[in-house]
Design a protein around this motif. Structure first.
Motif, mmCIF file in Angstrom:
data_model
loop_
_atom_site.group_PDB
_atom_site.id
_atom_site.type_symbol
_atom_site.label_atom_id
_atom_site.label_comp_id
_atom_site.label_asym_id
_atom_site.label_seq_id
_atom_site.Cartn_x
_atom_site.Cartn_y
_atom_site.Cartn_z
ATOM 1 N N GLU A 43 -52.520 107.931 -23.093
ATOM 2 C CA GLU A 43 -53.219 108.172 -23.848
ATOM 3 C C GLU A 43 -54.226 106.659 -24.445
ATOM 4 N N VAL A 103 -51.220 115.527 -16.808
ATOM 5 C CA VAL A 103 -52.537 116.785 -16.877
ATOM 6 C C VAL A 103 -53.372 116.367 -15.747
ATOM 7 N N PHE A 123 -59.960 121.163 -14.505
ATOM 8 C CA PHE A 123 -57.906 120.565 -15.009
ATOM 9 C C PHE A 123 -57.604 122.093 -13.251
ATOM 10 N N CYS A 181 -51.069 118.533 -11.364
ATOM 11 C CA CYS A 181 -50.180 118.275 -12.877
ATOM 12 C C CYS A 181 -48.696 117.278 -12.154
ATOM 13 N N TRP A 221 -52.247 111.578 -17.897
ATOM 14 C CA TRP A 221 -53.454 112.403 -17.511
ATOM 15 C C TRP A 221 -52.820 111.468 -16.352
#
Length: 310
Positions: free
Chosen positions: A113, A136, A165, A170, A200
Motif C-alpha cells: 500500500e 490482491v 480483478f 491473489c 497488491w
C-alpha cells in the motif's frame, strides 16, 4: 532443543526486515529487466534477488545485476510439480538468511500500500504476526485503441490505466514459513493464509499487446515440445490471446474512455471469499478460469495512488 539449522538470523539493526525475491524464467526479454529493477528497489538491492534460469535461449538472463542460477531440464517429474518443488526448496534455504521470501513470475509485480509503505520490507516489518501475505491480484490491461506500446524506460503504471480483478491471481506471493507453494504458486501447503488488502499483485501479462503475442507463442511452444501443463492458458496461440485482449476494451468510447470506469476498491467480504482449502493446501479459487475472467470480468481503473509504483 531447537535445531540450529532452522534458526534465522535476527532482524538487522534498526528493525528493517530482510526480504528476498526469486523467479523462474525462460526467454523473458520484455518483463525480466522490469522484474529485476522493481524487486531491487523493494528488497534493498539486486543482491537479494535470485533468477532461476529454465534453459533460456534468447540471452535475456545474461548480464543481469542479480544472481542467476541456471538449471537443466526437469526429468523426474512433470514440469509444474517439479518447478514448485524446486522454488519451494530454494525459498526455504533463503529463509535461513532472510525474514521473508517473495516468489513471483517475471511479469508479476508486488506493491505494498503506497500511502503507508515504501517497500515490501516495510510491510513485513509492520506485521510481525503475519506468516503468509496473500495479494490482491490485478491483471493489467492494455487499451490498444488508446494506449501505445509500452515504453521500456517508463513504469508500466504510468502507461496503463485499466485492469481486471482476478481471484486466481491473489497468490500467497510472500511468506515467512517453509510451507511449499503448489498449484503454480496459487496455493500453499500446510499453512492457512488470507489476502492482505495492503499488498497488491499487478500481473502484466496483458499489459502490452505485442509482448503478449510473443510470450504466448513461447509458452505454447513449451506446451507442445517440453511437457508443460496443457490445461492452462499456455496452450493458446499468440493470435488468440491478442484477440482476447482486443475484445476487452473494444466497447469503450473513443472520447474519454475511462470516464465511466471506477477505481477498484475491494471489499473485505470479496477478499475473504478468495482463499479455499483443497486437501492439504489453501489456494486462491478460480483454478483454470483466468481466461474466462478476462473475457467476462469487469474492467476497473488501477487506483491513482499506484501510479509510478511498478
Amino acid at each position: 532443543m531447537p535445531d540450529p539449522l532452522r534458526r534465522r538470523p535476527p532482524t538487522p539493526p534498526g528493525g528493517r526486515p530482510r526480504v528476498a525475491a526469486l523467479t523462474m524464467v525462460r526467454d523473458e526479454p520484455v518483463m525480466l529487466p522490469r522484474w529485476v529493477e522493481h524487486y531491487s528497489r523493494q528488497c534493498g538491492g539486486a543482491g537479494a534477488l535470485l533468477v532461476i534460469d529454465d534453459n533460456t535461449t534468447d540471452g535475456s538472463t545474461d548480464d543481469l545485476e542479480c544472481p542467476v542460477l541456471r538449471v537443466p531440464p526437469f526429468v523426474h517429474r512433470p514440469f509444474e510439480p517439479a518447478r514448485m518443488g524446486f522454488v519451494s526448496h530454494v525459498a526455504s534455504a533463503l529463509l535461513e538468511s532472510y525474514d521473508a521470501v517473495v516468489f513471483c513470475d517475471a511479469d508479476e509485480f508486488l506493491v505494498a500500500e503506497p500511502e503507508r509503505y515504501d517497500t515490501l520490507a516495510d510491510l513485513v516489518g509492520a506485521k510481525p504476526r503475519t506468516k503468509v501475505f496473500g495479494a490482491v491480484g490485478m491483471n493489467v490491461v492494455h487499451h490498444v485503441g488508446a494506449e501505445p506500446d509500452l515504453d521500456p524506460a517508463a513504469p508500466i503504471s504510468e502507461q496503463r490505466a485499466l485492469a481486471k480483478f482476478v481471484p486466481l491471481m491473489c497468490k500467497p506471493a510472500m511468506k515467512k514459513v517453509h510451507g511449499a507453494w503448489t498449484a503454480a504458486s496459487h496455493g500453499l501447503k500446510h499453512t492457512e493464509w488470507a489476502i492482505d488488502p495492503e499488498l497488491w499483485l499487478f500481473h502484466a501479462k496483458f499489459a502490452d499487446r505485442e509482448a503478449l503475442r510473443m510470450a504466448a507463442e513461447g509458452r505454447r511452444a513449451a506446451v507442445l515440445h517440453d511437457n508443460r501443463p496443457q490445461e492452462t492458458s499456455w496452450k493458446f496461440t499468440g493470435d488468440k490471446m491478442v484477440r482476447l485482449l482486443d475484445q476487452m476494451t473494444a466497447h469503450l468510447p473513443e472520447t474519454d474512455p475511462y470516464a465511466a470506469i471506477p477505481e477498484f476498491a475491494p471489499t473485505t467480504h470479496q477478499l475473504r471469499r478468495v482463499v479455499v482449502q483443497e486437501d492439504d493446501a489453501w489456494r486462491a479459487r478460480g483454478g483454470g478460469r483466468q481466461i474466462q475472467r478476462m473475457r467476462k470480468g469487469e474492467l476497473v481503473r488501477i487506483p491513482e495512488r499506484f501510479r509510478g509504483t511498478f
